[in-house]
Enzyme design. Structure first.
Site, PDB file in Angstrom:
ATOM      1  N   ARG A  83       0.818  -1.225   0.000  1.00  0.00           N
ATOM      2  CA  ARG A  83       0.000   0.000   0.000  1.00  0.00           C
ATOM      3  C   ARG A  83       0.845   1.265   0.000  1.00  0.00           C
ATOM      4  O   ARG A  83       0.383   2.346   0.388  1.00  0.00           O
ATOM      5  CB  ARG A  83      -0.985   0.026   1.164  1.00  0.00           C
ATOM      6  N   LYS A 105       2.722  11.461 -11.108  1.00  0.00           N
ATOM      7  CA  LYS A 105       1.914  10.556 -11.943  1.00  0.00           C
ATOM      8  C   LYS A 105       2.704   9.282 -12.192  1.00  0.00           C
ATOM      9  O   LYS A 105       3.864   9.338 -12.619  1.00  0.00           O
ATOM     10  CB  LYS A 105       1.606  11.207 -13.289  1.00  0.00           C
ATOM     11  N   GLU A 153       8.335  18.356 -24.854  1.00  0.00           N
ATOM     12  CA  GLU A 153       7.616  18.693 -23.612  1.00  0.00           C
ATOM     13  C   GLU A 153       7.973  20.119 -23.159  1.00  0.00           C
ATOM     14  O   GLU A 153       7.144  20.807 -22.557  1.00  0.00           O
ATOM     15  CB  GLU A 153       7.928  17.686 -22.503  1.00  0.00           C
ATOM     16  N   LYS A 195       6.389  23.146 -14.817  1.00  0.00           N
ATOM     17  CA  LYS A 195       5.761  21.911 -14.329  1.00  0.00           C
ATOM     18  C   LYS A 195       5.539  21.986 -12.814  1.00  0.00           C
ATOM     19  O   LYS A 195       4.477  21.628 -12.314  1.00  0.00           O
ATOM     20  CB  LYS A 195       6.647  20.724 -14.715  1.00  0.00           C
ATOM     21  N   GLU A 205      -4.906  16.921 -10.707  1.00  0.00           N
ATOM     22  CA  GLU A 205      -5.439  17.182 -12.051  1.00  0.00           C
ATOM     23  C   GLU A 205      -6.951  17.401 -12.044  1.00  0.00           C
ATOM     24  O   GLU A 205      -7.688  16.782 -12.808  1.00  0.00           O
ATOM     25  CB  GLU A 205      -5.063  16.030 -12.996  1.00  0.00           C
ATOM     26  N   ARG A 209      -3.894  21.471 -14.049  1.00  0.00           N
ATOM     27  CA  ARG A 209      -2.907  20.475 -14.457  1.00  0.00           C
ATOM     28  C   ARG A 209      -3.278  19.830 -15.792  1.00  0.00           C
ATOM     29  O   ARG A 209      -2.413  19.311 -16.493  1.00  0.00           O
ATOM     30  CB  ARG A 209      -2.725  19.405 -13.364  1.00  0.00           C
ATOM     31  N   ASN A 213      -1.623  18.259 -20.548  1.00  0.00           N
ATOM     32  CA  ASN A 213      -1.953  17.210 -21.517  1.00  0.00           C
ATOM     33  C   ASN A 213      -2.030  17.743 -22.943  1.00  0.00           C
ATOM     34  O   ASN A 213      -2.462  17.020 -23.847  1.00  0.00           O
ATOM     35  CB  ASN A 213      -3.277  16.545 -21.132  1.00  0.00           C
ATOM     36  N   HIS A 216      -1.420  15.495 -25.875  1.00  0.00           N
ATOM     37  CA  HIS A 216      -1.334  14.104 -25.426  1.00  0.00           C
ATOM     38  C   HIS A 216      -2.528  13.239 -25.828  1.00  0.00           C
ATOM     39  O   HIS A 216      -2.377  12.041 -26.019  1.00  0.00           O
ATOM     40  CB  HIS A 216      -1.115  14.050 -23.914  1.00  0.00           C
ATOM     41  N   HIS A 220      -1.632   9.983 -27.624  1.00  0.00           N
ATOM     42  CA  HIS A 220      -1.906   8.653 -27.064  1.00  0.00           C
ATOM     43  C   HIS A 220      -2.607   7.739 -28.063  1.00  0.00           C
ATOM     44  O   HIS A 220      -2.589   6.519 -27.915  1.00  0.00           O
ATOM     45  CB  HIS A 220      -2.727   8.779 -25.773  1.00  0.00           C
ATOM     46  N   HIS A 232       7.727   9.039 -27.324  1.00  0.00           N
ATOM     47  CA  HIS A 232       6.626   9.796 -26.700  1.00  0.00           C
ATOM     48  C   HIS A 232       6.668  11.263 -27.148  1.00  0.00           C
ATOM     49  O   HIS A 232       5.654  11.834 -27.557  1.00  0.00           O
ATOM     50  CB  HIS A 232       6.733   9.692 -25.178  1.00  0.00           C
TER      51      HIS A 232
HETATM   52  N1  GLY Z   1       2.724  14.804 -17.892  1.00  0.00           N
HETATM   53  C1  GLY Z   1       1.518  15.424 -17.533  1.00  0.00           C
HETATM   54  C2  GLY Z   1       1.347  15.611 -16.062  1.00  0.00           C
HETATM   55  O1  GLY Z   1       2.240  15.305 -15.307  1.00  0.00           O
HETATM   56  O2  GLY Z   1       0.312  16.037 -15.619  1.00  0.00           O
END
Ligand code: GLY
Length: 330
Positions: A83, A105, A153, A195, A205, A209, A213, A216, A220, A232
């Site tokens: 956990r 993430k 990025e 970031k 998010e 946040r 994306n 993305h 994706h 990526h």
């Molecule tokens: N890579 C997108 C984020 O960390 O929210």
């Protein structure tokens, strides 16, 4: 502590990490192959088993050394083992330094029902690292293609939150794409700061946040098509162009804005259109599995003249048109 290291950097950086931590601190090492098809449950289980073998308990930690994929898988293993045990991220790619390692993430890909495709990062957890250690020297062994992938990025950060950063990238594109250390050292803290500020304001998010994306949801849909052979960052570069054309279709930015973004990405040596034509229906279908989708509605981040917005009311026709814009000519 258990070290999870990308086998591509184990020889060059794994030893240095072990030596800095002290000879007896690392009880075991798991080498992983950083490939999207292997970013899945079986790799997480391998890490859990190694945790058990070395007797890691809740006071232990997993040290992730490598790029974003390594950090995501090791982070997810740490989030779920007993956990939750601590994770320390030591990113060795530009992409991971400015993006993946920051903000907690973690995740793995999941096979899509009735398909041989993998849904990107569809299982995961928010699990904030105890420490992120960025050493730009590790970039010296990074293949140029991976470096350029990270630059995508940084462009994203510039578009959504720091147009000065975007201008800086545009004016130093050649040096950055060559991995010039002074140019990278100027870029790194500024991109990391974008970031950091965003995840500090909205860790889980629920709002701002989502801007991270940008590109993305499109990316994706194409990244799991293994024979397209896109990194990526390359998929994100194409995805940002598609998002820009989608924004143009929705009246959020101009054709000149789309062309300017395309030029910046291209000057960094990044792709701005698909390597080959793909059926748009299948791409739109794959986008539905994006985590940001709610029911049948896509949630897209679209660039505006000076920032970006999150929209869930984009007409399907505008999405299709955007894909069309990034298909190869002829
Ligand atoms: N890579 C997108 C984020 O960390 O929210």
């Amino acid at each position: 502590m258990l070290m999870v290291v990308d086998q591509a950097v184990g020889a060059s950086h794994g030893g240095a990490v072990r030596a800095s931590l002290g000879p007896d601190r690392v009880a075991g090492v798991v080498e992983i192959t950083a490939e999207e098809p292997l970013k899945r449950m079986s790799t997480v289980e391998r890490i859990w088993q190694a945790c058990l073998q070395v007797g890691l308990d809740r006071s232990g930690a997993i040290i992730a050394v490598g790029g974003g994929l390594t950090g995501d898988v090791a982070g997810f293993a740490a989030a779920s083992f007993m956990r939750g045990v601590d994770v320390v991220q030591i990113p060795t790619t530009l992409l991971s330094m400015v993006d993946a390692s920051i903000g907690g993430k973690t995740g793995i890909n999941v096979p899509l029902p009735g398909s041989d495709r993998l849904g990107k990062n569809l299982a995961g957890a928010f699990w904030a690292p105890k420490l992120v250690l960025v050493d730009p020297e590790t970039l010296e062994t990074l293949p140029r293609r991976e470096l350029r992938s990270g630059l995508a990025e940084c462009v994203k950060h510039g578009v959504i939150a720091d147009r000065g950063l975007l201008a800086l990238i545009g004016s130093h594109a050649e040096l950055l794409a060559q991995g010039d250390r002074a140019a990278i050292d100027t870029l790194l803290p500024r991109s990391i700061e974008v970031k950091r500020a965003i995840v500090q304001a909205d860790e889980h998010e629920r709002g701002s946040r989502m801007l991270l994306n940008l590109g993305h949801t499109f990316a994706h849909a194409i990244e799991p098509i293994t024979d397209l052979d896109l990194t990526h960052g390359e998929a994100v570069a194409i995805g940002m162009c598609a998002a820009a054309w989608c924004a143009e279709g929705c009246g959020l930015c101009s054709i000149e804005d789309c062309e300017s973004l395309t030029r910046t990405l291209s000057s960094l040596g990044l792709p701005t259109s698909m390597p080959r034509a793909e059926p748009i229906d299948a791409l739109c279908d794959a986008m539905r599995y994006d985590k940001k989708a709610t029911g049948d509605r896509l949630r897209l981040v679209l660039p505006t003249r000076d920032a970006a917005v999150v929209r869930d009311d984009v007409p399907p026709g505008a999405v299709r048109e955007a894909w069309q814009r990034v298909m190869p000519e002829g």
